[in-house]
Scaffold this active site. Structure first.
Site, PDB file in Angstrom:
ATOM      1  N   ASP A  96      -6.579   7.825   3.032  1.00 40.85           N
ATOM      2  CA  ASP A  96      -6.268   6.508   3.581  1.00 40.85           C
ATOM      3  C   ASP A  96      -7.508   5.624   3.500  1.00 40.85           C
ATOM      4  O   ASP A  96      -8.613   6.100   3.245  1.00 40.85           O
ATOM      5  CB  ASP A  96      -5.852   6.623   5.054  1.00 40.85           C
ATOM      6  N   ASP A 128       2.994   9.532   7.508  1.00 32.61           N
ATOM      7  CA  ASP A 128       2.181  10.373   6.621  1.00 32.61           C
ATOM      8  C   ASP A 128       2.562  11.846   6.705  1.00 32.61           C
ATOM      9  O   ASP A 128       2.067  12.661   5.907  1.00 32.61           O
ATOM     10  CB  ASP A 128       0.691  10.236   6.964  1.00 32.61           C
TER      11      ASP A 128
END
Length: 1006
Positions: A423, A732
């Site tokens: 990320d 996620d």
């Protein structure tokens, strides 16, 4: 008077107000409860709040049965959520008091938010498990028989040495193994409890607080957001669009809507959408989750993939050892019955004219004992121990380096990772958002001079859009010079900017308007909306906030800074798009605010919330937020590149922002044609073959959805990569589970993300990810070093014993001596070699990947010459030692034993480095290794010089000690020379051209 209420019995409607005197309170409670329980009635007892301590032990079942049995009628009779809040002396806005006495009293009254766990194995259980080794039991049996025959033949005074010595050796091996396993088990249990200790946001005394889930008490008001785990049973107070995933409890995969009509929230479920406030009604074992968890036993010592591979290796080596032992037993038995073996005095052990049954049994037991000892030495029991030690050591060190390991196998797998999908926000950046640009219409406004240059109506609408369309909060108190702002980093930055630059008053804002409905932010919409009702003019206004290009696409007009509204044509929309691109190119995150007056409420079905219109919006303004890169992240990414690991950034930001951050971090280089930057939708729409083709080349994926991230991970794994993924959101979770190693963020990560991950990065820092990778490589490297060390001893011991038995009919080392060597190899060798820390060289190698063999050519090159050296030296001593040193057989056997042990001591140094020639580099940093070496040498001196009866040794003089140590020390230069041997598949073919050129040059010269 301030009252607290406790709802006690099963059914009924009796209410009783208690007097102030404590003894009267206690007496009245006892009598009333006893009487009304028999009548099966409800009883509501109001008592002064300071008298909570008198309620210990009173039945509070109706509270925890409310949620467990979903008693809607009972909740209605209590007055709904508001009535229950009053009964529990709480407040929907202010929560409970933070006073320690009240918190303690609530825990004593209603219980704590914990559940009993299975008691860990005690030390003696580990001792029993170590003793359950069948070969050690066989040795103990042989020792018992040897003891019996020894006493019978030589009397108690001289006949007990051999049997008791073996017993002591078996006991020593068992205890040392049990101590090591016991310590590692305790360490794993401690790490497991830290995994369960998650943080929860509650409101106490009007302030948001982050507390441990174990500190949640009945009456607490808990704030729930997307990705949170519901920490206890409770009742919905207020919120919007709340949906929970109850699959962990019910198996139901569809999200469940929670509202005032369906208000019950069960402990352990996950929030998948919306947000809410919840009143805690039951904690710990009073919840269904608690009842379930106390029956579950967690085995924190499950076998990891590497351990399973090592168990296979151990099994194969064990089969070889058993074969050799069987051959030794056969040869010794034949020699015994043919009269070829002699005792210490040179007398035949088997004489058909003088033999007795007892002598035959004693001889066969002695032969069997030697064979079993060979098996004990051959089987590398230390391999699983070495894995446990290095895992426990690395996990402890990783905790200090801000990484919490939830899955043991992740420690090993991180050493093989070839690709990291990371990320951006909070991992590569500092996650400290600040507003640096603000645009109203086509004008750039100074962020600190908004009020003076922008129309009041626009300011008012912006305050509504920031202060009401948020999951954050502002707490202002006269005693505080700066307001306390909580929420996500983006929300905190926007709220701080609105308070400091727009002059937003959150209390006045909430008094002047009411939130009718909320559309919570999620990764698919990339925006959130609220529908508010203005109390002054009774108008409805829809406010939207989110990714700038998403909001801009729904706008048909815009506000200017003077409050005028202009239509937005194609050219003007293009102008705004360029503003957004320019901000993104400066690595700013661009947020847009828009609104729309709603004349009439949209018609919906009965019971459904009103819908928020998101078409034909009016653009209020554009805000650019700066989240600077972490200062250490560029060096960390460079370290990954040197280690052969590719870093790919997967983010929801637009392609311009993503590209700018990636360049700043060093993920992509300037004007690189190899590094590919794509949008998630573009990758998603490619054919499967095209996806596989470009997956390797992708360095940045912008505007990605959770499905895009998952798809990228699947493509990389299909191409043979070992993939690690970082993530912090609920969305996620699929990618984290699919990855070979999932790494969640400990600060910003949701509980769903943490539960789906293998390792939690406690400081949300990419540099910690690199540290974890170096520890993963260190784990794998330490195991290989120990395997090399132990296989050297195994090969040498098996070959020496077999050749010696076939040639001379004697085993050169006694049972006790072999057990001592086994102890050096297994436990002490594991302690010495499994505790090395990561080195810089580890991060300069290419990753191991999926197919690299556990025992490499480098390891075979190192161990076979060392084993051959030991075999040759010890066999020479075995057959020629008495003549060479002019000593007795017992002294010669002691020299053999002493030399063999010191060969292992010196070889431990060689095993520290598999490829580097300088084996002493960094040795002073590993105090455990030095301590083990010193202890081993001291114990060996003790075995030779003091415990002679126990070890079957003879005292040596200085000359003989020098011979033993000097011969063993050759191991060092031998190890240094060995590492010049090339380890390519075809080394000689590679060397042949060099020899040809060498000979041609020199012969030509002659």
């Amino acid at each position: 008077m301030d009252y607290a209420s406790v709802f006690l019995a099963r059914t009924g409607s009796v209410s009783l107000t208690l007097p102030q005197k404590r003894w009267r309170i206690a007496l009245t409670v006892i009598i009333t409860c006893h009487t009304l329980r028999k009548q099966n009635q409800y009883v509501s007892i109001d008592i002064p709040s300071k008298s909570f301590l008198l309620l210990k032990g009173i039945d509070h079942q109706p509270f925890h049965h409310l949620v467990k049995e979903k008693r809607a009628e009972d909740l209605h009779e209590l007055g709904g959520a508001s009535g229950l809040i009053a009964k529990l002396n709480s407040d929907s806005n202010n929560g409970i008091s933070s006073d320690n006495d009240e918190i303690r009293t609530r825990k004593e009254t209603f219980g704590t938010n914990t559940y009993p766990k299975k008691k860990p194995k005690g030390f003696f259980v580990h001792v029993w498990e170590a003793l359950s080794d069948p070969f050690l039991l066989l040795l103990a049996g042989c020792a018992a028989v040897s003891l019996g025959f020894g006493i019978k033949e030589h009397g108690i005074k001289n006949g007990w040495y051999d049997g008791v010595s073996i017993f002591l050796a078996v006991f020593l091996v068992t205890v040392v193994s049990a101590v090591s396993n016991f310590k590692q088990s305790k360490r794993f249990d401690k790490l497991a409890s830290e995994c369960d200790n998650i943080t929860v946001t509650v409101v106490r005394e009007s302030r948001r607080q982050e507390i441990s889930i174990f500190d949640v008490v009945v009456g607490d008001v808990v704030l729930l957001n997307i990705g949170d785990q519901v920490p206890a049973d409770g009742v919905f107070i207020e919120g919007h669009s709340l949906q929970v995933d109850e699959s962990s409890m019910t198996g139901e995969t569809h999200p469940i809507d929670i509202s005032e009509r369906e208000p019950f929230l069960t402990s352990g479920v996950k929030v998948v959408d919306g947000y809410a406030r919840m009143l805690v009604t039951a904690v710990g074992t009073d919840t269904e989750w608690g009842e379930m968890m106390k029956t579950i036993t967690h085995d924190n010592n499950e076998a990891t993939p590497l351990q399973e591979r090592l168990q296979g290796l151990t099994s194969n080596i064990g089969k070889i050892g058993i074969t050799v032992a069987a051959l030794v037993f056969t040869v010794l038995t034949i020699r015994y019955f043919t009269g070829s073996t002699k005792d210490e005095n040179g007398v035949r052990e088997f004489d058909k004219h003088k033999v007795s049954v007892n002598n035959i049994i004693s001889g066969l037991v002695n032969i069997f004992q030697q064979a079993v000892t060979i098996i004990v030495v051959a089987i590398p029991e230390g391999l699983p121990l070495a894995v446990n030690l290095t895992l426990a050591f690395s996990m402890k060190r990783m905790m200090k380096d801000n990484a919490l390991v939830r899955n043991l196998s992740a420690c090993e797998t991180m050493g093989s990772v070839t690709t990291i999908c990371t990320d951006k926000t909070g991992t590569l950046t500092l996650n400290r958002m600040t507003v640096t640009q603000f645009w109203v219409g086509k004008e750039l406004v100074k962020t600190k001079g908004v009020v003076e240059s922008v129309d009041t109506r626009v300011i008012s609408l912006l305050c509504q859009g920031v202060g009401l369309n948020t999951t954050g909060s502002v707490y202002q108190n006269n005693s505080l010079s700066v307001p306390e702002i909580s929420g996500s980093p983006t929300e905190k930055a926007l709220l701080y900017w609105a308070v400091s630059s727009l002059g937003m008053d959150t209390d006045a804002l909430k008094r002047g308007s009411k939130v009718v409905h909320v559309e919570a932010f999620n990764s698919e919409k990339k925006r959130s909306g609220v529908l508010i009702s203005e109390n002054a003019n009774r108008k409805f206004v829809a406010h939207w906030k989110g990714a700038a290009e998403m909001i801009l696409a729904r706008c048909t007009s815009y506000y200017d800074n003077d409050g005028s509204v202009y239509n937005m044509d194609f050219d003007q929309k293009s102008h705004f798009e360029r503003i957004i691109e320019d901000m993104a190119a400066s690595s700013l995150r661009c947020i847009a605010f828009a609104c729309k007056n709603v004349e009439e409420m949209a018609q919906t079905n009965e019971g459904e919330p009103p819908k928020i219109d998101d078409e034909g919006l009016v653009l209020l303004g554009l805000v650019g937020l700066k989240d600077p890169c972490r200062p250490e992240v560029k060096a960390a990414i460079e370290a990954c590149k040197r280690a052969g690991v590719t870093v790919k950034m997967v983010t929801g930001d637009n392609v311009f922002t993503a590209r700018a951050i990636a360049k700043e971090c060093g993920i992509i280089s300037e004007n690189s044609e190899v590094d590919v930057v794509v949008e998630g939708q573009e990758f998603r729409n490619c054919s499967p073959d095209k996806q596989l083709e470009i997956a390797d080349k992708i360095r940045v994926m912008a505007r990605s959805s959770p499905f895009d991230k998952l798809l990228l991970v699947q493509c990389l794994k299909k191409k043979g990569h070992v993939v690690a993924v970082t993530g912090d959101g609920t969305n996620d979770a699929p990618a984290l589970k699919e990855a070979d190693v999932g790494l969640s963020m400990g600060i910003q990560g949701t509980e769903v993300a943490k539960e789906s991950s293998d390792i939690v990065i406690l400081d949300d820092n990419f540099n910690t990810v690199v540290t974890v990778m170096s520890w993963g490589r260190c784990v794998y490297n330490n195991i290989q070093k120990f395997i090399q060390f132990q296989l050297t001893v195994n090969v040498a011991a098996l070959v020496i014993n077999f050749i010696s038995v076939v040639v001379s009919g004697k085993v050169p080392l006694t049972t006790v001596q072999l057990l001592w060597v086994n102890l050096i190899m297994d436990t002490m060798g594991a302690l010495a070699l499994a505790t090395d820390r990561p080195t810089k060289e580890l991060m300069k190698r290419k990753p191991v990947g999926r197919t690299e063999p556990l025992i490499t050519r480098v390891m075979w090159r190192n161990l076979l010459p060392q084993a051959l050296f030991q075999v040759v030296v010890l066999l020479v001593f075995q057959f020629k030692g008495q003549q060479m040193f002019d000593v007795t057989e017992k002294v010669n056997n002691t020299i053999i034993f002493n030399t063999f042990v010191f060969c292992q001591v010196f070889n431990e140094f060689n095993s520290r480095k598999l490829e580097k020639k300088n084996v002493f580099e960094g040795i002073l940093r590993n105090k455990m290794f030095l301590a083990i070496i010193v202890v081993t040498i001291l114990l060996q001196v003790l075995m030779v010089e003091v415990l002679r009866r126990f070890a079957g040794t003879q005292m040596l003089n200085w000359e003989q000690w020098s011979i033993c140590v000097g011969i063993a020390a050759i191991t060092w230069p031998l190890g240094w020379l060995i590492k010049f041997i090339p380890v390519n598949k075809k080394p000689f073919r590679r060397m042949l051209p060099r020899w040809r050129s060498y000979m041609h040059a020199h012969v030509g010269t002659l």
